[in-house]
Motif scaffolding. Structure first.
Motif, PDB file in Angstrom:
ATOM      1  N   CYS A  29       0.809  -1.239   0.122  1.00  0.00           N
ATOM      2  CA  CYS A  29      -0.001  -0.080   0.066  1.00  0.00           C
ATOM      3  C   CYS A  29       0.929   1.135   0.191  1.00  0.00           C
ATOM      4  N   LEU A  39      -3.571   0.217  -2.899  1.00  0.00           N
ATOM      5  CA  LEU A  39      -4.090   1.485  -1.695  1.00  0.00           C
ATOM      6  C   LEU A  39      -5.089   0.593  -0.883  1.00  0.00           C
ATOM      7  N   CYS A  40      -4.764   0.561   0.418  1.00  0.00           N
ATOM      8  CA  CYS A  40      -5.806  -0.249   1.256  1.00  0.00           C
ATOM      9  C   CYS A  40      -7.082   0.596   1.376  1.00  0.00           C
ATOM     10  N   CYS A  43      -6.435   3.769   3.938  1.00  0.00           N
ATOM     11  CA  CYS A  43      -5.563   4.668   3.284  1.00  0.00           C
ATOM     12  C   CYS A  43      -6.464   5.311   2.369  1.00  0.00           C
TER      13      CYS A  43
END
Length: 224
Positions: A29, A39-40, A43
């Motif tokens: 991420c 990208l989690c 986030c």
């Protein structure tokens, strides 16, 4: 007879492809280094638009989605400096949210310099515009090289950028008198946006405002 896959099948296919790519090309991420994802979700939530607004000394209205700090700063740096173009979709979503509905205008991206294009192989602002669902109008060009803005103060940035941008004449002819909105990734002092607005005004083009992904104070400057 061929039948297109339904939404559930497409979702499963995308998930399977993502899993396969994670094995072949491990990622983390961009915001927190969590493994196996660009990208989690937490986030991505940090990137939610907060619609910051300011006016530059010349009066140009600038709307930014987020503060250039924390997760947002890490994601933008990964996108621009590490070549992680998969992040453009998330950044495009954020950028799209700060375009006021009353602005009926053409998006004009701040141009990348020749050296940054050679280094990256793509123009970050143009790519994010496209991921936002816009058709960017590449009206501006960089007319001469400049020094690295990150090492300069407010007045030095303005001098460094004075006269650096020009307008593509043939593109102006196709604009058909439309208003334009400037688009950039990060605004710091506003010197880049001000120079772009100056160049467009000199060509008789009306700039109604600007949108950026992020806004940062001069201290800790990382962009323009």
């Amino acid at each position: 007879m061929f039948r297109p896959a339904g939404p559930a099948a497409l979702s499963s296919l995308r998930s399977a492809v993502a899993d396969a790519l994670a094995v072949a090309f491990p990622v983390r991420c961009a915001g927190c280094d969590r493994p196996d994802v660009d990208l989690c979700a937490p986030c991505a939530a940090e990137l939610a638009s907060d619609a910051l607004e300011r006016r530059l000394p010349g009066g140009l209205r600038v709307r930014s989605a987020v503060v250039f700090d924390g997760v947002a700063a890490r994601v933008i740096r990964a996108f621009k400096e590490d070549g992680r173009t998969a992040l453009a979709s998330a950044l495009g979503d954020v950028l799209r949210e700060v375009w006021p509905p009353e602005w009926d205008a053409v998006p004009v991206p701040i141009p990348a310099s020749a050296s940054s294009m050679r280094r990256r192989g793509y123009a970050p602002v143009v790519l994010v515009c496209r991921r936002a669902g816009w058709r960017p109008y590449e009206l501006l060009r960089v007319a001469r090289p400049t020094a690295d803005q990150r090492a300069l103060g407010r007045e030095e940035r303005a001098v460094n950028l004075s006269g650096v941008m020009g307008v593509r004449g043939r593109a102006v002819a196709r604009l058909a008198g439309r208003d334009v909105v400037l688009v950039d990734d990060v605004v710091t002092t506003g010197a880049t946006l001000a120079e772009a607005a100056r160049a467009l005004a000199a060509a008789g083009i009306h700039v109604i405002g600007a949108v950026t992904i992020a806004s940062t104070p001069l201290r800790g400057a990382s962009s323009r």
